[in-house]
Design an enzyme around this catalytic site. Sequence first.
Site, PDB file in Angstrom:
ATOM      1  N   ARG A 236       0.852  -1.180   0.000  1.00 43.78           N
ATOM      2  CA  ARG A 236       0.000   0.000   0.000  1.00 43.78           C
ATOM      3  C   ARG A 236       0.888   1.231   0.000  1.00 43.78           C
ATOM      4  O   ARG A 236       1.905   1.290   0.709  1.00 43.78           O
ATOM      5  CB  ARG A 236      -0.908   0.036   1.240  1.00 43.78           C
ATOM      6  CG  ARG A 236      -2.083  -0.916   1.224  1.00 43.78           C
ATOM      7  CD  ARG A 236      -3.116  -0.569   0.136  1.00 43.78           C
ATOM      8  NE  ARG A 236      -4.284  -1.438   0.183  1.00 43.78           N
ATOM      9  CZ  ARG A 236      -4.434  -2.560  -0.513  1.00 43.78           C
ATOM     10  NH1 ARG A 236      -3.478  -2.974  -1.339  1.00 43.78           N
ATOM     11  NH2 ARG A 236      -5.548  -3.271  -0.407  1.00 43.78           N
ATOM     12  N   GLU A 265      -4.604   7.005  -5.188  1.00 41.22           N
ATOM     13  CA  GLU A 265      -4.786   6.325  -6.478  1.00 41.22           C
ATOM     14  C   GLU A 265      -6.045   6.837  -7.149  1.00 41.22           C
ATOM     15  O   GLU A 265      -7.072   6.951  -6.471  1.00 41.22           O
ATOM     16  CB  GLU A 265      -4.861   4.816  -6.258  1.00 41.22           C
ATOM     17  CG  GLU A 265      -3.538   4.278  -5.721  1.00 41.22           C
ATOM     18  CD  GLU A 265      -3.529   2.773  -5.478  1.00 41.22           C
ATOM     19  OE1 GLU A 265      -4.551   2.108  -5.733  1.00 41.22           O
ATOM     20  OE2 GLU A 265      -2.503   2.280  -5.015  1.00 41.22           O
ATOM     21  N   HIS A 284      -1.708  -0.373  -9.751  1.00 43.59           N
ATOM     22  CA  HIS A 284      -2.290  -1.292  -8.751  1.00 43.59           C
ATOM     23  C   HIS A 284      -2.831  -2.565  -9.415  1.00 43.59           C
ATOM     24  O   HIS A 284      -4.019  -2.876  -9.336  1.00 43.59           O
ATOM     25  CB  HIS A 284      -3.391  -0.599  -7.932  1.00 43.59           C
ATOM     26  CG  HIS A 284      -3.626  -1.264  -6.604  1.00 43.59           C
ATOM     27  ND1 HIS A 284      -3.993  -0.586  -5.466  1.00 43.59           N
ATOM     28  CD2 HIS A 284      -3.525  -2.570  -6.216  1.00 43.59           C
ATOM     29  CE1 HIS A 284      -4.127  -1.425  -4.455  1.00 43.59           C
ATOM     30  NE2 HIS A 284      -3.842  -2.655  -4.894  1.00 43.59           N
TER      31      HIS A 284
HETATM   32  C1  DGY Z   1      -5.783  -6.421  -2.280  1.00 42.48           C
HETATM   33  O1  DGY Z   1      -6.572  -7.342  -2.499  1.00 42.48           O
HETATM   34  O2  DGY Z   1      -5.746  -5.818  -1.215  1.00 42.48           O
HETATM   35  C2  DGY Z   1      -4.816  -6.082  -3.363  1.00 42.48           C
HETATM   36  O3  DGY Z   1      -4.241  -4.842  -3.168  1.00 42.48           O
HETATM   37  C3  DGY Z   1      -5.480  -6.173  -4.723  1.00 42.48           C
HETATM   38  O4  DGY Z   1      -4.476  -6.173  -5.694  1.00 42.48           O
END
Ligand code: DGY
Length: 331
Positions: A236, A265, A284
């Site tokens: 993240r 994002e 992402h």
């Molecule tokens: C999640 O599922 O948290 C991931 O970031 C998706 O790619």
Amino acid sequence: MRRRVVVTHPLPGECLEALAPHCEIRVLEGGVRYLSEQSGEERAACHGLICLLTDPIDTPLLEALPNLRFVSSVSVGVDHIDVEALTARSIPVGNTPGVLVDATADTAFALLLAAARRVAEGDRYIRGGNWRPESRWSPDFFLGKDVSGSTLGIVGLGAIGQAVSRRAVGFGMNVLGWTPSGRNVPGVDKVSLEELLLRSDFVSVHLALTPETRNLLDAARIATMKPGAVLVNTARGGIVDESALAAALDSGQLYAAGLDVFAREPIAPDDPLLRHPGVVVVPHIGSATTLTRAKMVDLAVANAAAALQGQPMPHCVNPEVYPLALSRQIT
Ligand code: DGY
């Protein structure tokens, strides 16, 4: 009135069919924010939510949904959800762990290799018409950074961090690891975060975003990273201080970065990070393979189906809501 499950975005295939015997289904086109704009009657009908990581599930939303009994997110990360507020209301929150481990580890490794060997830069170079007879192969042309024989520091040794460590061993890297839980992982030399940052040629982040990990790699920690190191983040954006990262790249302290995730994002096209040629970015897509996404949707639907049938969700991030939550599912 039949219980209604609101799905915040269209999902692929026939995946929602499994829920049809248990509830009415309403699919929104553009996210949970459209739910807040609905009439009081519409909102009161919402018994369950199937959401994405782009849907903020916060207290104002919960207050607008008085009969909400479960939330099932098509994601492993739940930092978009105020889990504490849901737990206080005995509402279970489901997620999708496990199924995206290899896809995400592959993305981390793709970014690591691309950043080390200047893959995106080379692609832009050719497409920009710069690869001409006077600038072709030479001993010092487009030199990158060695991967084999170098040291990878993995920040976070959960399933994805461990999957990255297996790939790193296959590439002949030495692997250091640090994790808040202190767990031991075969093949990974467990060290403090400080030592990992000092010694690693590559650092890859694999932690959930929580109040404890927010800004973990802040300016002070980035300043201690090995000169010439590469930072990879598929976890993240909020875990890394992006301004400090941009400054470390601009000053030449860091060689490059491979980023799949950003504090905000979509990242703004004029973000300072995007100015640096050594930064490889993708939008992402860590878990974005057809099979992985299908498995994530299946898990999210299985979580919802269990809740609708008065059973614990198979993948619940706040299991302490049980058994109270079970009695509240049945209408
Ligand atoms: C999640 O599922 O948290 C991931 O970031 C998706 O790619």
